[in-house]
Design a protein around this motif. Structure first.
Motif, PDB file in Angstrom:
ATOM      1  N   GLY A 251       0.839  -1.198   0.000  1.00 17.60           N
ATOM      2  CA  GLY A 251       0.000   0.000   0.000  1.00 17.60           C
ATOM      3  C   GLY A 251       0.871   1.244   0.000  1.00 17.60           C
ATOM      4  N   VAL A 252       0.469   2.254  -0.714  1.00 20.49           N
ATOM      5  CA  VAL A 252       1.211   3.517  -0.794  1.00 20.49           C
ATOM      6  C   VAL A 252       0.282   4.648  -0.374  1.00 20.49           C
ATOM      7  N   THR A 253       0.706   5.445   0.588  1.00 25.59           N
ATOM      8  CA  THR A 253      -0.141   6.514   1.101  1.00 25.59           C
ATOM      9  C   THR A 253      -0.167   7.720   0.171  1.00 25.59           C
ATOM     10  N   ILE A 286      10.103   5.380   2.205  1.00 23.65           N
ATOM     11  CA  ILE A 286       9.526   6.606   1.661  1.00 23.65           C
ATOM     12  C   ILE A 286       9.852   6.658   0.173  1.00 23.65           C
ATOM     13  N   THR A 287       8.838   6.870  -0.653  1.00 26.02           N
ATOM     14  CA  THR A 287       9.039   6.907  -2.099  1.00 26.02           C
ATOM     15  C   THR A 287       9.678   8.229  -2.524  1.00 26.02           C
ATOM     16  N   GLY A 288      10.016   8.315  -3.788  1.00 25.67           N
ATOM     17  CA  GLY A 288      10.661   9.517  -4.303  1.00 25.67           C
ATOM     18  C   GLY A 288       9.807  10.760  -4.192  1.00 25.67           C
ATOM     19  N   ASP A 289       8.476  10.597  -4.180  1.00 25.10           N
ATOM     20  CA  ASP A 289       7.590  11.757  -4.056  1.00 25.10           C
ATOM     21  C   ASP A 289       6.984  11.842  -2.648  1.00 25.10           C
ATOM     22  N   ASN A 290       7.728  11.316  -1.659  1.00 25.43           N
ATOM     23  CA  ASN A 290       7.399  11.488  -0.239  1.00 25.43           C
ATOM     24  C   ASN A 290       6.097  10.816   0.203  1.00 25.43           C
ATOM     25  N   ARG A 291       5.857   9.642  -0.283  1.00 25.13           N
ATOM     26  CA  ARG A 291       4.754   8.814   0.205  1.00 25.13           C
ATOM     27  C   ARG A 291       5.341   7.700   1.072  1.00 25.13           C
ATOM     28  N   LEU A 292       4.566   7.206   2.012  1.00 18.69           N
ATOM     29  CA  LEU A 292       4.995   6.068   2.807  1.00 18.69           C
ATOM     30  C   LEU A 292       4.480   4.797   2.152  1.00 18.69           C
ATOM     31  N   LEU A 293       5.401   3.929   1.761  1.00 22.93           N
ATOM     32  CA  LEU A 293       5.056   2.638   1.168  1.00 22.93           C
ATOM     33  C   LEU A 293       5.201   1.576   2.250  1.00 22.93           C
ATOM     34  N   VAL A 294       4.172   0.758   2.424  1.00 28.65           N
ATOM     35  CA  VAL A 294       4.220  -0.327   3.408  1.00 28.65           C
ATOM     36  C   VAL A 294       3.724  -1.605   2.760  1.00 28.65           C
ATOM     37  N   GLY A 295       4.509  -2.656   2.906  1.00 31.36           N
ATOM     38  CA  GLY A 295       4.131  -3.958   2.377  1.00 31.36           C
ATOM     39  C   GLY A 295       3.906  -4.956   3.488  1.00 31.36           C
ATOM     40  N   TYR A 296       3.128  -5.970   3.184  1.00 27.67           N
ATOM     41  CA  TYR A 296       2.865  -7.042   4.151  1.00 27.67           C
ATOM     42  C   TYR A 296       2.535  -8.299   3.370  1.00 27.67           C
ATOM     43  N   GLY A 297       2.925  -9.455   3.908  1.00 23.78           N
ATOM     44  CA  GLY A 297       2.465 -10.640   3.223  1.00 23.78           C
ATOM     45  C   GLY A 297       3.246 -11.882   3.451  1.00 23.78           C
ATOM     46  N   ASP A 298       3.282 -12.632   2.382  1.00 27.13           N
ATOM     47  CA  ASP A 298       3.879 -13.948   2.305  1.00 27.13           C
ATOM     48  C   ASP A 298       2.889 -15.036   2.679  1.00 27.13           C
ATOM     49  N   VAL A 299       1.765 -15.043   1.960  1.00 29.47           N
ATOM     50  CA  VAL A 299       0.807 -16.136   2.016  1.00 29.47           C
ATOM     51  C   VAL A 299       1.182 -17.131   0.926  1.00 29.47           C
ATOM     52  N   LYS A 331      -3.478   7.874   4.849  1.00 30.35           N
ATOM     53  CA  LYS A 331      -4.455   7.271   3.946  1.00 30.35           C
ATOM     54  C   LYS A 331      -3.764   6.559   2.794  1.00 30.35           C
ATOM     55  N   ILE A 332      -4.166   5.302   2.554  1.00 29.07           N
ATOM     56  CA  ILE A 332      -3.628   4.531   1.432  1.00 29.07           C
ATOM     57  C   ILE A 332      -4.300   4.990   0.136  1.00 29.07           C
ATOM     58  N   GLU A 333      -3.490   5.382  -0.845  1.00 27.90           N
ATOM     59  CA  GLU A 333      -4.032   5.819  -2.131  1.00 27.90           C
ATOM     60  C   GLU A 333      -3.905   4.748  -3.204  1.00 27.90           C
ATOM     61  N   TYR A 334      -2.762   4.016  -3.212  1.00 29.89           N
ATOM     62  CA  TYR A 334      -2.544   2.935  -4.179  1.00 29.89           C
ATOM     63  C   TYR A 334      -2.330   1.624  -3.420  1.00 29.89           C
ATOM     64  N   ALA A 335      -2.839   0.529  -3.966  1.00 26.02           N
ATOM     65  CA  ALA A 335      -2.615  -0.780  -3.347  1.00 26.02           C
ATOM     66  C   ALA A 335      -2.674  -1.864  -4.411  1.00 26.02           C
TER      67      ALA A 335
END
Length: 393
Positions: A251-253, A286-299, A331-335
């Motif tokens: 997810g990317v905020t 933090i992405t190049g345009d200052n968003r917080l990227l967070v990943g989760y997983g491994d199902v 707030k997550i904008e992209y996922a």
């Protein structure tokens, strides 16, 4: 929330599919980071660019490479989520130190390609933090820190104010500062490398899946390739009992202000991962345009394609993590969700027999590039620093 890939590379010109019959000494199947760097390593060995062909079933970077977080970190990635202390125990200090160096060399290879190809991919060096919120995770960090120190590295374990200065979160009590990694737009990186290789004379065909191979001939939808040596670097497209596919979600905020970044102590744009000791873990940057990227997983999954529907439970988990770790209204904008392959062992999958070689293209992790360098070296019957490691695997 946009249920789509955040990464874009608008200037990339997609290559044409193969039509007709061609010949080549070296055929590479897969246009991810492993396949692309394999071509580069062949050129380094003196192979003529025209003698190298890359075929990608879709578009370059469309697989697990382009769906990744774009965190190139000199850390191991394996099904068991083990760190360097476990490697040292199993393979010995010498082999583990050499493998760690191979990961750092892989990072230098990427940096060199970015420079050679003048690739615009938001590349940025930054510290990497391994975070821990439980006593068990802390113990694993300490074991890992001691292993790194035995390699002659500084591997401080942070807590209290020292940790808060690195990343302001109440969720974690301890952290280990690792070597610097490289944050990139992974799609732009992969397609930038492909563009560079094309300019050198390497033939790169997209929308060209391999349907079958027989007696050194690979058949595609509209043609065939007669080759002398074939290298499979397919990642999730490979069918192997030695690989396990996993689903991960990112997810990317919305963009964060400078004030927000300062409050979170993320203005220096460190990358991080949490140490849970299980298959699932959080990671971010933090992405190049200052968003917080967070990943989760491994199902675990039997899916063998990187493009899948959004994994809703993962998104709920990421939202909860954002609230706990970074109190506030992020707030997550992209996922999006993706599938990538990991070796069931502690090392990337490599196989070399006569004129057929395989390397596990596990997302954009540096271990895949290190393994690819090993495979290309062995195709020329040369010694490699990782010989003892891979022969003992």
């Amino acid at each position: 929330m946009k249920k789509q890939l955040f990464w874009k590379n608008k200037g990339y010109k997609k290559g044409k599919p193969l039509r007709g019959i061609i010949e080549c000494p070296y055929l590479i199947v897969g246009g991810g980071i492993a396949g692309l760097t394999a071509a580069y390593f062949l050129l380094e060995r003196g192979v003529s660019p025209h003698d190298v062909v890359i075929v990608e079933r879709n578009i370059v970077g469309n697989g697990s490479t382009g769906h990744s977080a774009g965190m190139l970190i000199p850390e191991p990635e394996n099904e068991q989520n083990l760190w360097w202390g476990a490697y040292k125990k199993k393979y010995g200090a010498k082999n583990t130190k050499l493998y760690r160096k191979a990961n750092r060399d892989a990072l230098k290879t990427v940096e060199k390609l970015i420079t050679l190809g003048k690739i615009r991919c938001d590349a940025r060096l930054g510290d990497f933090l391994i975070l821990a919120c439980t006593p068990t995770a802390h113990a694993r960090l300490m074991q890992d820190s001691l292993a790194r120190q035995s390699f002659g590295e500084k591997a401080p374990v942070l807590s209290g104010r020292a940790l808060q200065k690195e990343i302001a979160t109440p969720l974690f009590q301890f952290a280990e500062r690792s070597l610097q990694g490289l944050s990139v737009n992974p799609l732009a990186l992969a397609q930038g490398i492909a563009t560079y290789l094309r300019k050198q004379g390497v033939r790169v065909y997209e929308d060209t899946p391999i349907h079958s191979t027989y007696k050194n001939t690979a058949r595609t939808s509209h043609g065939a390739i007669e080759y002398k040596t074939i290298l499979y670097a397919q990642g999730t497209g490979a069918e192997s009992s030695h690989l396990q596919n996993f689903i991960t979600t990112i997810g990317v905020t919305t963009p964060l202000s400078k004030t927000q970044l300062m409050k979170l102590n993320l203005l220096d744009k460190d990358m991080f991962i949490d140490e849970e000791g299980a298959h699932s873990f959080h990671y971010g940057k933090i992405t190049g345009d200052n968003r917080l990227l967070v990943g989760y997983g491994d199902v675990r999954t039997k899916e063998n394609t990187s493009t899948i529907s959004l994994h809703t439970p993962h998104i709920r988990n990421i939202s909860t993590f954002l609230t706990k770790a970074f109190a506030g209204s992020l707030k997550i904008e992209y996922a999006w969700s993706g599938v990538y392959a990991l070796s069931k062992g502690m090392l990337p999958l490599v196989s070399i027999r006569k004129n057929v070689a395989t390397v596990n293209g596990a997302g954009i992790q540096l271990g895949s590039i290190a393994a690819t360098h090993y495979v290309i070296t062995k195709l020329f019957n040369k010694k490699h620093p990782l010989d003892d490691l891979f022969t003992s695997h």
